[in-house]
Design an enzyme around this catalytic site. Sequence first.
Site, short mmCIF file in Angstrom:
data_model
loop_
_atom_site.label_atom_id
_atom_site.label_comp_id
_atom_site.label_asym_id
_atom_site.label_seq_id
_atom_site.Cartn_x
_atom_site.Cartn_y
_atom_site.Cartn_z
N LEU A 76 0.89 -1.16 -0.16
CA LEU A 76 -0.09 -0.02 0.12
C LEU A 76 0.89 1.28 0.13
O LEU A 76 2.01 1.21 0.55
CB LEU A 76 -0.85 0.06 1.10
N ASP A 77 0.50 2.41 -0.72
CA ASP A 77 1.10 3.59 -0.54
C ASP A 77 1.41 3.98 0.90
O ASP A 77 0.42 3.80 1.74
CB ASP A 77 0.49 4.76 -1.50
N GLN A 78 2.48 4.76 1.07
CA GLN A 78 2.54 5.44 2.45
C GLN A 78 1.35 6.28 2.87
O GLN A 78 0.93 6.93 1.97
CB GLN A 78 3.89 6.09 2.50
N ARG A 132 -4.06 7.52 -7.37
CA ARG A 132 -3.70 8.93 -7.13
C ARG A 132 -3.33 9.74 -8.17
O ARG A 132 -4.04 10.73 -8.27
CB ARG A 132 -2.35 8.92 -6.03
N THR A 140 -1.26 4.97 3.49
CA THR A 140 -2.78 4.36 3.02
C THR A 140 -3.12 3.48 4.21
O THR A 140 -2.19 2.69 4.41
CB THR A 140 -2.73 3.64 1.66
#
Length: 186
Positions: free
Chosen positions: A14-16, A116, A18
Amino acid sequence: MQADKAELQLVHRLDQDTSGCLLLARNMPTLRRLHAAFQAGEIDKTYQALLVGVMQPRRETVAVALTTNRQVAGERMVAVDPAGKEAVSCFQRLQRFADTSHVQITPNTGRTHQIRVHARYLGHPVAGDRKYGDKAANKRLRQRGLKRMFLHASELCFPDPLTGHQRCLKADLTADLQALLKSYTE
């Protein structure tokens, strides 16, 4: 018990900033089966996000290719690029507020920063996103209490590596994100 924890492997990332569902494997055979399921498109992920602005229409599919570039500072940036890799995201507005939209997103592909960048492509960046977001809107949202990016992995469905039966994991929005949504309705 410690040995079991040492063997856990991330199946995906997961993206930071998130929050939400994250899949881990206990051993290498399970990890390989789950990676194969990702490659075959057998794993479905659903996210919730707060987007800047009011998204019109209520549903929109973004199908634009993405490419990963490196900036001078070494930070990875992703951009829309017809020569890039195929990326498809389906957005559905759940709630509409004066200056934001609470949405559900289903990425049909799994590119880096896909949600995003697709949200920004729509003209509605993810609230709190420092890399692809709207700085002025992020400042206003910080005043409302948003301390991080409003992106949450709410559901993950996958074939059980042992039985093959479909399993779905769900994660409610974190308390901070729920509080922000509630602030819009008070």
